[in-house]
Design a protein around this motif. Structure first.
Motif: not given
Lengths: 43, 302
Positions: A2, A4, A9, A12-16, A18-19, A30, A33
């Motif tokens: 694919i 892009y 692109q 996708i960078r923005r979502k990466q 934020s993740r 953690l 914790l």
């Protein structure tokens, strides 16, 4: 395969990003914790 | 690094919100609440950090079960309006990502519960996840109109897990509370199914109103309500709780029974005119939260 478009692109960078931020926050939580659990188990 | 262009087979464009949606957060509220009440009502002290960890593990385990449910049911979700916008059917996440996320989270929640709290609560948590995913989702949901009865058992486990986390044992009271949630699910769900025009039939899921009709559904929800009332009230005469829980639950269960009888003998067939069904559904939610609240109040104030 694919190829892009630049807009896809950027999206996708923005979502990466934020993740990655949320994952970092969860990992930090953690760490705190597990530290607290270790102390609690020693009491 | 950030300027590297993409060129590959990557299709996952899920945001972190999609992972949260995979956990079915609305279902989690009831699971967390009943688990917390089981923990607080137990006759044992638990360190607050370990108590928090136990409730977190219950939430993560239930969330993992929800994720695996969505992984398996992506085909059903795609054809129903209510679920078509979930991450998988909407194409925002691929199935493998959901599967890995669900399995990883399930394993993490059980391991953390076992290491931080105790083995018994971890074992019940593992059983509840497997029960929901394997017995309910994969095996029975598409095969029997009693599917939600079986699904209700999975939702009933948290109170036992909370109790086991605090005491390391399973006793009569959490078993009765388990039975109450289990038997509460049919009247709760079928009262909704009567007045909601769901598209389960189109998705090939044999929900009772679509398969057996309204009359049978009305009778069946009443038949489950009767033992539910007995199970909910039983802890008081058995001496497992005090009068705060006993009197409060007896009154609330009486109201529940009356609403259920109304639905059972109603002949209204137009969903838009089904007031009794709407009343029962709305009350059933308040009822469950109330009796678990009473259980904790009884422990605190008795």
């Amino acid at each position: 395969m694919i190829d892009y478009t630049p807009e896809q692109q950027a999206e996708i960078r923005r979502k990466q990003k934020s993740r990655a931020v949320v994952t970092a926050v969860i990992l930090g939580g953690l760490v705190i914790l597990f530290y607290a659990i270790s102390i609690a188990k020693m009491l | 690094m950030a300027s590297q262009p993409f060129s590959g087979t990557q299709t996952t464009t899920a945001e972190w919100r999609d992972f949260v949606a995979l956990l079915k957060p609305r279902v989690l509220t009831l699971v967390v609440f009943t688990g917390l009440c089981g923990l607080l009502a137990a006759p044992a002290h638990i360190n607050p950090v370990l108590g928090f960890t136990a409730v977190l593990c219950i939430a993560l385990g239930a969330g993992a079960a929800g994720a695996l449910n969505q992984w398996y049911e992506a085909d059903i979700d795609a054809v129903m309006k209510r679920t078509a916008d979930r991450p998988l059917p909407a194409g925002r996440m691929d199935r493998q990502t959901a599967l890995h996320f669900g399995v990883g989270l399930a394993a993490f929640s059980v391991l953390l519960m076992g290491l931080a709290v105790n083995v018994l609560s971890a074992a019940i948590l593992a059983v509840s996840i497997l029960f929901y995913v394997v017995v309910y989702t994969i095996w029975l949901k598409r095969r029997t109109p009693q599917n939600i009865v079986i699904g209700g058992a999975a939702g009933a486990f948290p109170v036992m897990i909370g109790w086991a986390a605090a005491t390391g044992r399973v006793e009569m009271l959490p078993v009765l509370m388990f039975a109450t949630v289990f038997l509460w699910t049919p009247p709760h769900f079928w009262s909704l199914a009567l007045f909601i025009n769901s598209d389960y039939a189109r998705a090939g899921v044999p929900m009772l109103p679509a398969v057996a009709g309204q009359r049978v559904t009305r009778i069946q929800q009443l038949l489950y309500t009767l033992p539910m009332v007995a199970s909910a009230v039983a802890p008081w005469p058995l001496g497992l709780t005090g009068a705060i829980y006993g009197v409060g639950t007896a009154i609330l269960s009486g109201i529940f029974l009356l609403l259920s009888i109304r639905v059972g003998f109603s002949r209204v067939s137009d969903p838009a005119a089904m007031k009794a069904e709407r009343h029962l559904f709305a009350f059933s939610i308040a009822y469950l939260f109330a009796i678990f609240g009473l259980l904790v109040a009884d422990k605190v104030f008795a």
